[in-house]
Design an enzyme around this catalytic site. Structure first.
Site, mmCIF file in Angstrom:
data_model
loop_
_atom_site.group_PDB
_atom_site.id
_atom_site.type_symbol
_atom_site.label_atom_id
_atom_site.label_comp_id
_atom_site.label_asym_id
_atom_site.label_seq_id
_atom_site.Cartn_x
_atom_site.Cartn_y
_atom_site.Cartn_z
ATOM 1 N N LYS A 68 72.692 -20.171 21.371
ATOM 2 C CA LYS A 68 73.629 -19.522 20.551
ATOM 3 C C LYS A 68 74.822 -18.653 21.556
ATOM 4 O O LYS A 68 75.296 -17.901 21.167
ATOM 5 C CB LYS A 68 72.911 -18.105 19.863
ATOM 6 C CG LYS A 68 71.751 -18.667 19.137
ATOM 7 C CD LYS A 68 71.675 -19.894 18.661
ATOM 8 C CE LYS A 68 72.132 -20.190 17.675
ATOM 9 N NZ LYS A 68 72.233 -21.736 17.204
ATOM 10 N N SER A 69 75.277 -19.372 22.336
ATOM 11 C CA SER A 69 76.327 -18.967 23.352
ATOM 12 C C SER A 69 77.604 -19.972 23.295
ATOM 13 O O SER A 69 78.544 -19.814 23.847
ATOM 14 C CB SER A 69 75.871 -19.173 24.801
ATOM 15 O OG SER A 69 75.081 -18.045 24.898
ATOM 16 N N GLY A 70 77.567 -21.211 22.302
ATOM 17 C CA GLY A 70 78.565 -22.045 22.149
ATOM 18 C C GLY A 70 78.086 -23.409 22.605
ATOM 19 O O GLY A 70 79.023 -24.223 23.046
ATOM 20 N N THR A 81 76.950 -25.863 20.969
ATOM 21 C CA THR A 81 77.488 -27.163 19.922
ATOM 22 C C THR A 81 78.918 -27.223 20.288
ATOM 23 O O THR A 81 79.401 -28.431 20.401
ATOM 24 C CB THR A 81 77.074 -26.570 18.338
ATOM 25 O OG1 THR A 81 75.894 -25.757 18.464
ATOM 26 C CG2 THR A 81 77.365 -27.581 17.408
ATOM 27 N N TRP A 82 79.530 -26.359 20.470
ATOM 28 C CA TRP A 82 81.102 -26.554 20.539
ATOM 29 C C TRP A 82 81.374 -27.123 22.003
ATOM 30 O O TRP A 82 82.229 -28.239 22.063
ATOM 31 C CB TRP A 82 81.728 -25.105 20.752
ATOM 32 C CG TRP A 82 83.255 -24.851 20.626
ATOM 33 C CD1 TRP A 82 84.089 -26.200 20.155
ATOM 34 C CD2 TRP A 82 83.917 -23.595 20.720
ATOM 35 N NE1 TRP A 82 85.433 -25.597 19.903
ATOM 36 C CE2 TRP A 82 85.385 -24.138 20.489
ATOM 37 C CE3 TRP A 82 83.784 -22.555 20.993
ATOM 38 C CZ2 TRP A 82 86.243 -23.389 20.489
ATOM 39 C CZ3 TRP A 82 84.767 -21.385 20.879
ATOM 40 C CH2 TRP A 82 86.006 -21.905 20.598
ATOM 41 N N HIS A 89 69.092 -25.888 28.083
ATOM 42 C CA HIS A 89 68.998 -24.215 28.106
ATOM 43 C C HIS A 89 68.203 -23.739 29.183
ATOM 44 O O HIS A 89 68.232 -22.357 29.317
ATOM 45 C CB HIS A 89 68.337 -23.843 26.730
ATOM 46 C CG HIS A 89 69.257 -23.905 25.422
ATOM 47 N ND1 HIS A 89 70.544 -23.935 25.575
ATOM 48 C CD2 HIS A 89 68.809 -24.494 24.246
ATOM 49 C CE1 HIS A 89 70.884 -24.099 24.180
ATOM 50 N NE2 HIS A 89 69.745 -24.648 23.558
ATOM 51 N N ARG A 131 78.010 -16.314 26.659
ATOM 52 C CA ARG A 131 78.923 -15.278 25.473
ATOM 53 C C ARG A 131 78.293 -13.973 25.879
ATOM 54 O O ARG A 131 77.144 -13.708 26.355
ATOM 55 C CB ARG A 131 78.102 -16.028 24.342
ATOM 56 C CG ARG A 131 78.823 -15.385 23.166
ATOM 57 C CD ARG A 131 78.190 -16.114 21.787
ATOM 58 N NE ARG A 131 79.090 -15.873 20.571
ATOM 59 C CZ ARG A 131 78.960 -16.094 19.452
ATOM 60 N NH1 ARG A 131 77.694 -16.981 18.959
ATOM 61 N NH2 ARG A 131 79.747 -15.773 18.517
ATOM 62 N N ARG A 145 77.994 -20.996 11.784
ATOM 63 C CA ARG A 145 78.086 -19.773 11.071
ATOM 64 C C ARG A 145 79.334 -19.287 10.922
ATOM 65 O O ARG A 145 80.350 -19.835 10.454
ATOM 66 C CB ARG A 145 76.957 -18.811 11.514
ATOM 67 C CG ARG A 145 76.752 -17.839 10.686
ATOM 68 C CD ARG A 145 75.489 -16.812 11.378
ATOM 69 N NE ARG A 145 76.205 -16.060 12.295
ATOM 70 C CZ ARG A 145 76.632 -14.893 12.314
ATOM 71 N NH1 ARG A 145 76.746 -14.309 11.255
ATOM 72 N NH2 ARG A 145 77.268 -14.312 13.297
ATOM 73 N N LYS A 146 79.860 -18.038 11.696
ATOM 74 C CA LYS A 146 80.973 -17.532 11.392
ATOM 75 C C LYS A 146 81.877 -17.699 12.934
ATOM 76 O O LYS A 146 82.937 -17.824 12.793
ATOM 77 C CB LYS A 146 80.686 -15.840 11.614
ATOM 78 C CG LYS A 146 81.379 -15.095 10.392
ATOM 79 C CD LYS A 146 80.507 -13.695 10.302
ATOM 80 C CE LYS A 146 81.355 -12.611 9.695
ATOM 81 N NZ LYS A 146 80.879 -11.494 9.658
#
Ligand code: A3P
Length: 306
Positions: A51-53, A55-56, A114, A137, A269-270
């Protein structure tokens, strides 16, 4: 394999290995990827806390490295999930404790992980030309993004815990792949010691100026954009293809679940910096800011969180 390891629960049963709390079910993969993975010259390792980026970063790196094979309008990202284009070492290639499908159709190979820097295979650290890119992040958004991700799922691995309980655990470092401070700091220090080998990116910098960070990433990876490519607007095109808005709108990223039970759509998500403000109380924000300040003091690593 996990019998002798310290245990805790946070979202799922955790085991402590290399001073990091890993999901217990992933311990065979973490140990096997550390012991058995043999880096090849040129390999690219994308490292991050969940959840830190991640995927990007997968989308951006895949696009940079493969831009001579696929034009942006033909990008495999339009029909394939980023997580199926770049697989994870401990949770896919070594999941069952043995190496699987390590070959890739083109070079350089790209892998994600990870795990903490301490749990990386020695061959990754020793290889001269194997590069590591870490995306970090700010902890407030990292915590919240994690919470949203799992609260949207019906995964078999998730247990019911309140946001307050999870927050206390995050601050104690008892959270998947945490403590966050040691995870971030180990890669941060490695990037200062060997800047040609480890690139440290932040989600906030990527959001602020994706094009500049994309050029920085390409240069680091040994695939710098040419003047001609820049003049043609290729950097902006890649940035657009990899944007949250674009990936989220694609059918491939809207339906289905991944093998651990998470809906594919929950990876998109956002994507905002500072969204924590809508979910955490002022006292929680103060607690985590204070902790972050203490843990990162003197390191030179400063978080932008709005
Ligand atoms: P939010 O939950 O704040 O929206 P990871 O990829 O490491 O699992 O991180 C997930 C976070 O990155 C989520 O943040 C998600 O919305 C965001 N994200 C996913 N793809 C993105 C992209 N292409 N660009 C920007 N942010 C993205």
């Amino acid at each position: 394999m996990t019998d002798h390891l310290p245990k805790e629960n946070c979202y799922a049963p955790l085991c402590k290995y290399d001073d990091t709390w890993y999901p217990s079910y992933l311990i065979p993969g973490v140990v096997a990827s550390k012991q058995l993975f043999k880096a090849e010259e040129g390999d690219i390792i994308l490292a991050s806390l969940p959840k830190s980026g991640t995927t990007w970063l997968k989308a951006l790196t895949f696009s940079i490295v493969n831009r001579n094979r696929f034009k942006p309008q033909d990008s495999p990202l339009l029909t394939t999930q980023p997580h199926d284009l770049v697989l994870g070492l401990e949770f896919e290639h070594f999941r069952d404790g043995v190496p699987q499908n390590l070959d890739q159709p083109s070079r350089p190979r790209i892998f994600a992980t990870h795990v903490s820097h301490a749990s990386l295979s020695d061959s990754i650290k020793a290889s001269n030309n194997c590069r590591i890119v870490y995306v970090c992040r700010n902890p407030l958004d990292n915590f919240m993004s994690y919470w949203h991700f799992f609260s949207s799922s019906k995964s078999q691995y998730i247990q019911g815990e309140t946001i307050e309980e999870l927050f206390v655990k995050y601050c104690k470092g008892v959270h998947p792949y945490c403590p966050f401070w040691s995870h971030n700091l180990e890669y941060w220090k490695a990037s200062l010691e060997k800047p040609e080998k480890v690139l440290f990116l932040t989600y906030e910098d990527l959001k602020e100026d994706t094009v500049s960070q994309l050029k920085r990433l390409a240069l680091f990876l040994g695939f710098p954009f040419t003047e001609e490519e820049e003049a043609q607007g290729l950097v902006e095109e890649i940035s657009m293809v990899c944007s949250l808005g674009n990936l989220k709108s694609l059918e491939v990223n809207q339906n289905g679940v991944r093998d651990h039970g998470m809906p594919v759509s929950s990876y998109f998500r956002k994507g905002e910096v500072g969204d924590y403000i809508n979910h955490l109380t002022p006292s929680m924000v103060e607690t985590l800011n204070k902790l972050t300040h203490e843990k990162f003091a003197g390191s030179g690593l400063v978080f932008k969180s709005k």
